[in-house]
Design a protein around this motif. Structure first.
Motif, PDB file in Angstrom:
ATOM      1  N   VAL A   1       3.875  -0.256  -7.861  1.00 51.26           N
ATOM      2  CA  VAL A   1       3.810  -0.857  -9.619  1.00 51.26           C
ATOM      3  C   VAL A   1       2.466  -1.848  -9.028  1.00 51.26           C
ATOM      4  O   VAL A   1       2.599  -2.986  -8.760  1.00 51.26           O
ATOM      5  CB  VAL A   1       4.336  -1.147  -9.688  1.00 51.26           C
ATOM      6  CG1 VAL A   1       4.652  -1.682 -11.463  1.00 51.26           C
ATOM      7  CG2 VAL A   1       5.415  -0.086 -10.360  1.00 51.26           C
TER       8      VAL A   1
ATOM      9  N   ALA B   1      -6.785   0.003 -17.673  1.00 50.22           N
ATOM     10  CA  ALA B   1      -6.475   1.460 -16.638  1.00 50.22           C
ATOM     11  C   ALA B   1      -6.838   1.427 -16.292  1.00 50.22           C
ATOM     12  O   ALA B   1      -6.367   2.801 -15.676  1.00 50.22           O
ATOM     13  CB  ALA B   1      -5.114   2.137 -18.286  1.00 50.22           C
TER      14      ALA B   1
ATOM     15  N   HIS C   1      -0.824   0.071 -13.564  1.00 46.75           N
ATOM     16  CA  HIS C   1       0.202   1.127 -13.711  1.00 46.75           C
ATOM     17  C   HIS C   1       1.090   0.064 -16.125  1.00 46.75           C
ATOM     18  O   HIS C   1       1.502   0.550 -16.166  1.00 46.75           O
ATOM     19  CB  HIS C   1       1.421   1.162 -13.013  1.00 46.75           C
ATOM     20  CG  HIS C   1       1.144   1.717 -12.084  1.00 46.75           C
ATOM     21  ND1 HIS C   1       0.703   0.555 -10.875  1.00 46.75           N
ATOM     22  CD2 HIS C   1       0.316   3.525 -11.622  1.00 46.75           C
ATOM     23  CE1 HIS C   1       1.042   1.824 -10.049  1.00 46.75           C
ATOM     24  NE2 HIS C   1       0.695   2.843 -10.142  1.00 46.75           N
ATOM     25  N   GLY C   2       0.460  -0.728 -15.898  1.00 49.34           N
ATOM     26  CA  GLY C   2       0.277  -0.914 -17.379  1.00 49.34           C
ATOM     27  C   GLY C   2       0.115  -2.878 -17.264  1.00 49.34           C
ATOM     28  O   GLY C   2      -0.912  -2.912 -16.415  1.00 49.34           O
TER      29      GLY C   2
ATOM     30  N   ALA D   1       6.435   1.315 -15.287  1.00 49.31           N
ATOM     31  CA  ALA D   1       5.876   2.341 -14.989  1.00 49.31           C
ATOM     32  C   ALA D   1       6.604   2.190 -13.384  1.00 49.31           C
ATOM     33  O   ALA D   1       5.528   3.494 -12.639  1.00 49.31           O
ATOM     34  CB  ALA D   1       5.041   0.763 -14.297  1.00 49.31           C
ATOM     35  N   TRP D   2       7.520   2.134 -13.201  1.00 59.26           N
ATOM     36  CA  TRP D   2       8.185   2.532 -11.404  1.00 59.26           C
ATOM     37  C   TRP D   2       8.777   4.003 -12.364  1.00 59.26           C
ATOM     38  O   TRP D   2       8.417   4.678 -11.060  1.00 59.26           O
ATOM     39  CB  TRP D   2       9.089   1.362 -11.138  1.00 59.26           C
ATOM     40  CG  TRP D   2      10.427   1.680 -10.078  1.00 59.26           C
ATOM     41  CD1 TRP D   2      11.673   2.751 -10.179  1.00 59.26           C
ATOM     42  CD2 TRP D   2      10.068   1.120  -8.851  1.00 59.26           C
ATOM     43  NE1 TRP D   2      11.815   2.337  -9.153  1.00 59.26           N
ATOM     44  CE2 TRP D   2      10.975   1.940  -7.726  1.00 59.26           C
ATOM     45  CE3 TRP D   2       8.716   1.015  -8.126  1.00 59.26           C
ATOM     46  CZ2 TRP D   2      10.516   2.598  -6.659  1.00 59.26           C
ATOM     47  CZ3 TRP D   2       8.822   1.012  -6.415  1.00 59.26           C
ATOM     48  CH2 TRP D   2       9.246   1.502  -5.804  1.00 59.26           C
TER      49      TRP D   2
ATOM     50  N   ASN E   1       7.493   5.962 -13.600  1.00 61.99           N
ATOM     51  CA  ASN E   1       6.144   6.873 -13.375  1.00 61.99           C
ATOM     52  C   ASN E   1       5.134   7.124 -12.315  1.00 61.99           C
ATOM     53  O   ASN E   1       4.564   7.585 -12.480  1.00 61.99           O
ATOM     54  CB  ASN E   1       5.553   6.320 -14.607  1.00 61.99           C
ATOM     55  CG  ASN E   1       6.107   6.930 -16.181  1.00 61.99           C
ATOM     56  OD1 ASN E   1       6.752   8.106 -16.101  1.00 61.99           O
ATOM     57  ND2 ASN E   1       6.576   5.871 -17.306  1.00 61.99           N
ATOM     58  N   LEU E   2       5.493   6.114 -11.343  1.00 62.76           N
ATOM     59  CA  LEU E   2       4.680   6.317 -10.006  1.00 62.76           C
ATOM     60  C   LEU E   2       4.826   7.800  -9.492  1.00 62.76           C
ATOM     61  O   LEU E   2       6.074   8.090  -9.711  1.00 62.76           O
ATOM     62  CB  LEU E   2       5.701   5.094  -9.279  1.00 62.76           C
ATOM     63  CG  LEU E   2       4.962   3.827  -9.180  1.00 62.76           C
ATOM     64  CD1 LEU E   2       5.976   3.384  -8.576  1.00 62.76           C
ATOM     65  CD2 LEU E   2       3.839   3.757  -9.268  1.00 62.76           C
TER      66      LEU E   2
END
Length: 168
Positions: free
Chosen positions: A117, A134, A139-140, A158-159, A161-162
């Motif tokens: 992340v 972005a 990731h955010g 974010a984690w 959605n990796l």
């Protein structure tokens, strides 16, 4: 009974892929133990960020850096450390007039295959700023003054959605 369409779709996806894992464990925690690196040129901001992140992630080691010198190499070298892994890097955008920007460091980390992340933590958080972050590959983005719950939610989202952490 009130159904939230986004939640229903998410639950259906979980059923469709036949996940056998605990959904709550997937989105409500980071690997334990883990490390979170924070880079900001303000010592006051680093102190406040450490406090919020320690509250949000009591099982994680929060490591702070006030200068970008050697930061990328430190992050990449730490990926080989076992355990705990570095799961996130939180970068301020403006690192002082004599230094590079957080977005430059993020680009370098991504070019060198950093797999985890990257969050922008900045006071510059207009819609245009967030779109820029972005586009760089963050990731955010989290407003620097956000509370511990906001940091927790952003990092966990974010984690989860990796690519390596998404349900298959």
């Amino acid at each position: 009974l009130r159904l939230e369409p986004r939640r229903v779709v998410a639950e259906l996806r979980l059923v469709q892929v036949g996940l056998a894992c605990d959904r709550a464990a997937l989105v409500h925690s980071l690997p334990a133990p883990s490390r979170i690196f924070v880079l900001d040129d303000s010592l006051m901001a680093l102190t406040l960020l450490r406090k919020r992140l320690t509250t949000a992630f009591p099982d994680s080691a929060i490591e702070t850096f006030a200068k970008p010198d050697g930061f990328v190499d430190t992050v990449l070298a730490s990926l080989a450390d076992t355990p705990p892994p570095v799961v996130a890097c939180l970068l301020d955008e403006n690192l002082g007039k004599d230094f590079c920007r957080g977005s430059d460091l993020a680009r370098t980390l991504l070019e060198r295959h950093y797999p985890n992340v990257l969050l922008s933590v900045s006071s510059n958080s207009t819609l245009a700023d967030r779109q820029f972050y972005a586009s760089v590959g963050f990731h955010g983005s989290v407003e620097k003054s956000a509370d511990a719950d906001t940091f927790r939610a952003a990092l966990l989202d974010a984690w989860a959605n990796l690519p390596a952490n998404r349900p298959r």
